[in-house]
Design an enzyme around this catalytic site. Structure first.
Site, PDB file in Angstrom:
ATOM      1  N   ARG A  94      39.160   4.002 -13.324  1.00 54.17           N
ATOM      2  CA  ARG A  94      39.148   4.431 -11.866  1.00 54.17           C
ATOM      3  C   ARG A  94      38.174   5.299 -11.322  1.00 54.17           C
ATOM      4  NH1 ARG A  94      38.438   1.779  -8.319  1.00 54.17           N
ATOM      5  NH2 ARG A  94      39.768   0.231  -9.182  1.00 54.17           N
ATOM      6  N   LYS A 132      27.618  15.983   7.116  1.00 61.35           N
ATOM      7  CA  LYS A 132      28.853  15.154   7.121  1.00 61.35           C
ATOM      8  C   LYS A 132      29.152  14.280   5.872  1.00 61.35           C
ATOM      9  CE  LYS A 132      28.356  15.020  12.301  1.00 61.35           C
ATOM     10  NZ  LYS A 132      28.127  14.212  13.401  1.00 61.35           N
ATOM     11  N   LYS A 184      22.773  25.483  16.388  1.00 57.84           N
ATOM     12  CA  LYS A 184      23.220  23.980  17.122  1.00 57.84           C
ATOM     13  C   LYS A 184      24.113  24.647  18.504  1.00 57.84           C
ATOM     14  CE  LYS A 184      25.253  21.053  14.842  1.00 57.84           C
ATOM     15  NZ  LYS A 184      24.409  19.866  14.596  1.00 57.84           N
ATOM     16  N   GLU A 232      19.171  22.822  18.168  1.00 59.57           N
ATOM     17  CA  GLU A 232      19.607  21.975  18.747  1.00 59.57           C
ATOM     18  C   GLU A 232      19.541  21.654  20.449  1.00 59.57           C
ATOM     19  OE1 GLU A 232      23.244  19.610  17.305  1.00 59.57           O
ATOM     20  OE2 GLU A 232      23.724  20.546  18.959  1.00 59.57           O
ATOM     21  N   ASP A 287      19.830  15.971  20.793  1.00 59.50           N
ATOM     22  CA  ASP A 287      21.078  15.307  20.489  1.00 59.50           C
ATOM     23  C   ASP A 287      21.686  14.733  21.627  1.00 59.50           C
ATOM     24  OD1 ASP A 287      23.477  15.363  18.630  1.00 59.50           O
ATOM     25  OD2 ASP A 287      24.457  16.601  20.231  1.00 59.50           O
TER      26      ASP A 287
END
Length: 288
Positions: A102, A137, A169, A203, A224
């Protein structure tokens, strides 16, 4: 394929965590049902088409509790395969194979899923010169494997961690604005604090922020969630004075149009955060 694979140490750390989660006190079922001397042969087969990634990961996972398990890979990382194709053959102690089945499948299925979706994005922008890049992410603990899978699919990696590169950001800029610090000033101050080799990415979420970012000396400007028309305007404003990265809500349906705006890089969080595990199966060969 050419992508540098994770080290065995990096792979083994992931496998150790997976084993501690899945087999904390031994495999009760296998220990009760399968005689210790039993040998087995099995095949890893594709149940749908895709791009392979994770051969070494699969091998080391299958050998994690018994290194006498032999794994012969029939396809290389980065290679395309069809539904029904034989991907790997295994033989050795049945208990070892059953206990590790698994976790080995979980890892290789996820990596193949990421490589496969990445290859689709790369194909969609073919001929434009635009790079498809991943983001941070990623699944906690699996970043090194997921980033490698992106490379197997023909994509590129963004910064690996917060320690690797400078990227201001929207929330960084909001915190600065609350202190009355403008964008151009903030970039110049950061540049003075950083090594001369540091690359600064900023950003922006409005066209009006582009000129201050250029004035401050940003090396890359990430636009963005810009509309296609705003991306075209951004590329024209920047005019080669910085790299242009597009991000935000990128899909297979929109990525080709984004590439045509003239940006240099498109970062796609969906490569890792939304990739579906590919359907692969491990089938034991009865009477082999």
């Amino acid at each position: 394929m050419g992508a540098t694979a994770p080290s065995t140490g990096q792979i083994d750390r992931v496998i150790d965590i997976a084993l501690s989660e899945d087999v904390p006190f031994g495999d009760l079922t296998t220990g009760a049902f399968v005689p210790k001397p039993a040998q087995a042969q099995a095949q890893l087969r594709a149940r749908e088409p895709g791009i392979f990634s994770g051969g070494q990961v699969f091998t080391r996972a299958m050998q994690a509790v018994d290194d006498r398990v032999s794994v012969d890979l029939d396809v290389a990382d980065g290679a395309e395969f069809a539904a029904g194709d034989l991907l790997a053959q295994l033989h050795g102690p049945a208990r070892g194979i059953l206990t590790c089945e698994r976790i080995a499948l979980n890892l290789v299925q996820r990596m193949c899923g990421i490589a496969t979706v990445t290859a689709k994005f790369v194909a969609a922008v073919e001929g434009t010169g635009v790079r498809i890049a991943d983001t941070r992410k990623t699944t906690p603990g699996l970043r090194v494997l997921e980033r490698y899978a992106v490379r197997c699919g023909g994509g590129h990696n963004h910064r690996f961690s917060l320690s690797d590169a400078v990227m201001a950001k929207d929330n960084h800029l909001a915190a600065l604005a609350a202190e009355g610090i403008g964008l151009a000033e903030a970039i110049r101050t950061a540049r003075a604090r950083l090594p001369h080799t540091a690359h600064i990415e900023v950003e922006v979420d409005r066209v009006e922020q582009i000129l201050p970012a250029l004035e401050g000396g940003a090396d890359t400007i990430m636009v963005d969630n810009f509309s296609p028309d705003d991306m075209v305007q951004a590329v024209e404003l920047i005019a080669g004075r910085a790299l242009v990265e597009a991000s935000g809500g990128v899909s297979l349906e929109t990525v080709a149009g984004i590439a045509r705006t003239g940006v240099d890089v498109i970062s796609v969080g969906a490569l890792t955060h939304s990739a579906r595990a590919l359907d692969l199966g491990l089938d034991f060969q009865v009477g082999a």
